[in-house]
Design an enzyme around this catalytic site. Sequence first.
Site, PDB file in Angstrom:
ATOM      1  N   LYS A  11      47.290  12.354 -28.733  1.00  0.00           N
ATOM      2  CA  LYS A  11      47.322  13.315 -29.841  1.00  0.00           C
ATOM      3  C   LYS A  11      47.053  12.648 -31.185  1.00  0.00           C
ATOM      4  CE  LYS A  11      50.631  16.489 -27.677  1.00  0.00           C
ATOM      5  NZ  LYS A  11      52.032  16.975 -27.718  1.00  0.00           N
TER       6      LYS A  11
ATOM      7  N   LYS B  36      45.621   9.454 -31.803  1.00  0.00           N
ATOM      8  CA  LYS B  36      44.418   8.622 -31.944  1.00  0.00           C
ATOM      9  C   LYS B  36      43.139   9.272 -31.444  1.00  0.00           C
ATOM     10  CE  LYS B  36      46.543   4.104 -32.277  1.00  0.00           C
ATOM     11  NZ  LYS B  36      46.382   2.667 -31.961  1.00  0.00           N
TER      12      LYS B  36
END
Length: 346
Positions: free
Chosen positions: A225, A227
């Site tokens: 979520k 990166k």
Amino acid sequence: MMHYGHANALRQAKEMGDYLVVGVHSDAEITKHKGVPVTLEEERYVAVEACKWVDEVVRGAPYVTQLDLLDEYGCDFCVHGDDLVTTADGDDTYAAVKNAGRFKECKRTPSVSTTELVGRMLLMTREHHEHTTEEMPESKRSRIGTFSSGADAKSPYTSVSHILPTSRRIVQFSNAKEPQAHEKVVYVDGTFDLFHAGHIEILRKAKEMGDFLLVGIHDDQTVNKIKGANFPIMNLHERALSVLACKYVDEVIIGAPYSVNQELLKGSFHISLVVHGKTTTEPDTNNADPYALPKELGIYQEVETRFSHLTTQTIIDRILDRRQLYEERNRKKQAKELAALAKLEA
């Protein structure tokens, strides 16, 4: 690349004797016999020296192991995994020590190798937790889909790992140590993907700032979520084993919260200091600073190291910027291994 498979081999080797000497090849030797290395010479020396089972490192060790090298360093025997290692000409690199009866074999760790990790980066897909591009912010879509197809997608070296280590393996890598009441506990957290010299130097510096080093490792879904869809390259269990193998680390929290909260700080470890490197910190999913609380409490400190420039993205860019070269490297390695096996069976 120094990964948990190497660490497991070194652990097994150390159990066979009292003092472990590890030879690390130069860039020139690796390029000649295997292809262009992913991590640079000095980075590899730092990585191997930081492994908790290693007593001494021989820098620039020759690719072909001879008896005089063992004698020079007072080694009774040589250890390697049960996979075949050959020179550029296809010869067994350990033939001399095997013929002299000074060779012992350890079990290779399945599902991981440098070649296989390079393959993951060439494939650049995280099928087990990938979001669609519509779900991702524009800033995190740059590489999505760009490298997820082609001939190498069917290669055995471009697979998505589903390693699930047993509790026994985790215990083998752990220190089974708890902080004493008088000890200062230092906390470092992160993804620790493709564990490298940059990570190691932060951990080394952090350990110097206290007595007990606790490391938090974020789970796959959180990293995904924060990166983007291609991350992490290595899953949570692989990353945890890599960190546990580092001699500066005392304990690991597997699946640590992305934001440092009160529950974590005042939990059973009673954290006194939170340390982070000079790399950019992505905000949490609610756009909050993950280190807001330790900063407010005055227990947050950033440190700089000689490898502050080195990140997981640096390693990935080395592969993707020279994609054709590394695809050829993997193809050649596979062909060489098949030829060597055919030679042995003939």
